[in-house]
Write a protein that holds these residues in place. Structure first.
Motif, PDB file in Angstrom:
ATOM      1  N   TYR A 188      10.560   3.770  -1.816  1.00  0.00           N
ATOM      2  CA  TYR A 188      11.855   3.498  -2.449  1.00  0.00           C
ATOM      3  C   TYR A 188      13.015   4.084  -1.655  1.00  0.00           C
ATOM      4  CZ  TYR A 188       9.441   1.460  -6.362  1.00  0.00           C
ATOM      5  OH  TYR A 188       8.665   0.648  -7.128  1.00  0.00           O
ATOM      6  N   LEU A 189      12.812   5.218  -1.009  1.00  0.00           N
ATOM      7  CA  LEU A 189      13.858   5.778  -0.157  1.00  0.00           C
ATOM      8  C   LEU A 189      14.145   4.833   1.012  1.00  0.00           C
ATOM      9  CD1 LEU A 189      15.722   8.189   0.497  1.00  0.00           C
ATOM     10  CD2 LEU A 189      13.846   9.068   1.912  1.00  0.00           C
ATOM     11  N   GLY A 190      13.097   4.302   1.640  1.00  0.00           N
ATOM     12  CA  GLY A 190      13.276   3.356   2.747  1.00  0.00           C
ATOM     13  C   GLY A 190      13.949   2.076   2.304  1.00  0.00           C
ATOM     14  N   ILE A 191      13.531   1.529   1.156  1.00  0.00           N
ATOM     15  CA  ILE A 191      14.141   0.302   0.633  1.00  0.00           C
ATOM     16  C   ILE A 191      15.610   0.531   0.311  1.00  0.00           C
ATOM     17  CG2 ILE A 191      14.150  -1.299  -1.336  1.00  0.00           C
ATOM     18  CD1 ILE A 191      11.927  -1.889   0.599  1.00  0.00           C
ATOM     19  N   ILE A 192      15.916   1.647  -0.344  1.00  0.00           N
ATOM     20  CA  ILE A 192      17.301   1.944  -0.722  1.00  0.00           C
ATOM     21  C   ILE A 192      18.168   2.112   0.516  1.00  0.00           C
ATOM     22  CG2 ILE A 192      18.779   3.707  -1.766  1.00  0.00           C
ATOM     23  CD1 ILE A 192      16.539   4.044  -3.898  1.00  0.00           C
ATOM     24  N   LEU A 193      17.682   2.835   1.526  1.00  0.00           N
ATOM     25  CA  LEU A 193      18.462   3.016   2.747  1.00  0.00           C
ATOM     26  C   LEU A 193      18.708   1.682   3.466  1.00  0.00           C
ATOM     27  CD1 LEU A 193      16.979   6.318   4.223  1.00  0.00           C
ATOM     28  CD2 LEU A 193      19.222   5.963   3.168  1.00  0.00           C
ATOM     29  N   CYS A 194      17.685   0.848   3.544  1.00  0.00           N
ATOM     30  CA  CYS A 194      17.844  -0.461   4.195  1.00  0.00           C
ATOM     31  C   CYS A 194      18.842  -1.331   3.441  1.00  0.00           C
ATOM     32  CB  CYS A 194      16.500  -1.178   4.284  1.00  0.00           C
ATOM     33  SG  CYS A 194      15.411  -0.512   5.544  1.00  0.00           S
ATOM     34  N   LEU A 195      18.755  -1.335   2.118  1.00  0.00           N
ATOM     35  CA  LEU A 195      19.664  -2.175   1.336  1.00  0.00           C
ATOM     36  C   LEU A 195      21.099  -1.659   1.377  1.00  0.00           C
ATOM     37  CD1 LEU A 195      17.391  -3.049  -1.716  1.00  0.00           C
ATOM     38  CD2 LEU A 195      17.993  -4.488   0.227  1.00  0.00           C
ATOM     39  N   VAL A 196      21.275  -0.345   1.374  1.00  0.00           N
ATOM     40  CA  VAL A 196      22.636   0.209   1.492  1.00  0.00           C
ATOM     41  C   VAL A 196      23.217  -0.132   2.859  1.00  0.00           C
ATOM     42  CG1 VAL A 196      23.928   2.387   1.662  1.00  0.00           C
ATOM     43  CG2 VAL A 196      22.336   2.030  -0.224  1.00  0.00           C
ATOM     44  N   LEU A 197      22.404  -0.051   3.903  1.00  0.00           N
ATOM     45  CA  LEU A 197      22.863  -0.443   5.238  1.00  0.00           C
ATOM     46  C   LEU A 197      23.251  -1.919   5.263  1.00  0.00           C
ATOM     47  CD1 LEU A 197      23.234   0.395   8.232  1.00  0.00           C
ATOM     48  CD2 LEU A 197      20.875  -0.376   8.582  1.00  0.00           C
ATOM     49  N   CYS A 198      22.443  -2.782   4.634  1.00  0.00           N
ATOM     50  CA  CYS A 198      22.758  -4.217   4.576  1.00  0.00           C
ATOM     51  C   CYS A 198      24.040  -4.464   3.779  1.00  0.00           C
ATOM     52  CB  CYS A 198      21.596  -4.992   3.953  1.00  0.00           C
ATOM     53  SG  CYS A 198      20.171  -5.132   5.035  1.00  0.00           S
ATOM     54  N   ILE A 199      24.234  -3.711   2.692  1.00  0.00           N
ATOM     55  CA  ILE A 199      25.469  -3.841   1.909  1.00  0.00           C
ATOM     56  C   ILE A 199      26.664  -3.461   2.760  1.00  0.00           C
ATOM     57  CG2 ILE A 199      26.769  -2.839  -0.020  1.00  0.00           C
ATOM     58  CD1 ILE A 199      24.058  -2.632  -1.505  1.00  0.00           C
ATOM     59  N   LYS A 258       0.833  -1.203   0.000  1.00  0.00           N
ATOM     60  CA  LYS A 258       0.000   0.000   0.000  1.00  0.00           C
ATOM     61  C   LYS A 258       0.870   1.255   0.000  1.00  0.00           C
ATOM     62  CE  LYS A 258      -3.897   2.013   2.518  1.00  0.00           C
ATOM     63  NZ  LYS A 258      -3.446   3.353   2.784  1.00  0.00           N
ATOM     64  N   ILE A 259       1.926   1.244   0.802  1.00  0.00           N
ATOM     65  CA  ILE A 259       2.847   2.391   0.828  1.00  0.00           C
ATOM     66  C   ILE A 259       3.536   2.538  -0.526  1.00  0.00           C
ATOM     67  CG2 ILE A 259       5.001   3.257   1.844  1.00  0.00           C
ATOM     68  CD1 ILE A 259       4.076   2.077   4.495  1.00  0.00           C
ATOM     69  N   ARG A 260       3.883   1.407  -1.148  1.00  0.00           N
ATOM     70  CA  ARG A 260       4.522   1.474  -2.463  1.00  0.00           C
ATOM     71  C   ARG A 260       3.600   2.120  -3.493  1.00  0.00           C
ATOM     72  NH1 ARG A 260       5.701  -3.778  -5.816  1.00  0.00           N
ATOM     73  NH2 ARG A 260       4.091  -2.971  -7.138  1.00  0.00           N
ATOM     74  N   ASN A 261       2.311   1.831  -3.394  1.00  0.00           N
ATOM     75  CA  ASN A 261       1.361   2.417  -4.348  1.00  0.00           C
ATOM     76  C   ASN A 261       1.007   3.854  -3.999  1.00  0.00           C
ATOM     77  OD1 ASN A 261       1.235   0.069  -5.866  1.00  0.00           O
ATOM     78  ND2 ASN A 261      -0.477  -0.753  -4.680  1.00  0.00           N
ATOM     79  N   ASP A 262       0.827   4.154  -2.708  1.00  0.00           N
ATOM     80  CA  ASP A 262       0.387   5.477  -2.289  1.00  0.00           C
ATOM     81  C   ASP A 262       1.525   6.486  -2.201  1.00  0.00           C
ATOM     82  OD1 ASP A 262      -2.100   4.342  -2.128  1.00  0.00           O
ATOM     83  OD2 ASP A 262      -2.127   4.222   0.068  1.00  0.00           O
TER      84      ASP A 262
END
Length: 195
Positions: free
Chosen positions: A135-146, A125-129
């Motif tokens: 995408y900012l949250g996903i990118i930050l989480c993935l960069v932290l995981c990297i 729902k957040i992705r659609n709304d």
């Protein structure tokens, strides 16, 4: 709405209980271990995972080998546990107290599964709304995981994650997760003030 949720939860719980029917003799002791009903169960959990990860570290098998061995063990467990458990413990040994405990376990698992499904729906729902926030949250989480993955050994990370996952039910059941973190923060702040 609350009535609908309760009906859905009850329906999901009954389906889960039907699927777990042949595993019921294994589920009760496993639940006892995960909820630390005896004081030495956390040590047992940590000991078993430590031995497994120590063997992986010593043997250094390929990822495909680890995956194949894990899936083979799971397939054997899935094949052997139902007939062996029905052979070792006949139906007449199943009591009302055990049935009540199984209902409680199925209810708790059902609640967790439904919460995870609702979390997934919320993310969609957040992705659609609000795609920018998503995408900012996903990118930050993935960069932290990297960053964490490139800094810390992968086997150690996986060891920590598996132990955290296996110990979480016991911490939640005993109510220690919050008290431990609050105590840690309090001690940290109190120590900083003294310095």
């Amino acid at each position: 709405m609350a009535d609908n949720t309760a009906i859905e939860r009850e329906k999901h719980m009954k389906q889960l209980k039907r699927r777990m029917e042949c595993w019921r003799e294994v589920i009760l002791p496993l639940n006892s271990i995960l909820l630390w009903e005896r004081s030495w169960y956390p040590g047992l959990i940590l000991g078993i995972t430590t031995i497994i990860f120590f063997l992986i570290w010593i043997l250094e098998p390929a990822i495909l080998t680890i995956l194949s061995v894990t899936l083979l063990v799971l397939a054997l467990i899935d094949y052997l546990v139902p007939p062996v458990s029905s052979w070792l413990s006949p139906v007449n040994k199943w009591t009302g107290q055990k049935e009540k405990k199984l209902n409680e376990i199925c209810q708790n698992l059902s609640v967790i599964i439904l919460q995870l499904q609702n979390l997934w729906k919320l993310m969609l729902k957040i992705r659609n709304d609000r795609p920018n926030v998503y995408y900012l949250g996903i990118i930050l989480c993935l960069v932290l995981c990297i960053w964490i993955g490139s800094t810390v050994n992968n086997l150690l990370l996986f060891y920590i994650a598996v132990n955290a996952l296996l110990l979480t039910p016991g911490f939640r059941h005993k109510g220690r997760a919050m008290s431990v973190s609050i105590t840690y923060v309090r001690d940290f702040l109190f120590h900083e003030k003294q310095s």
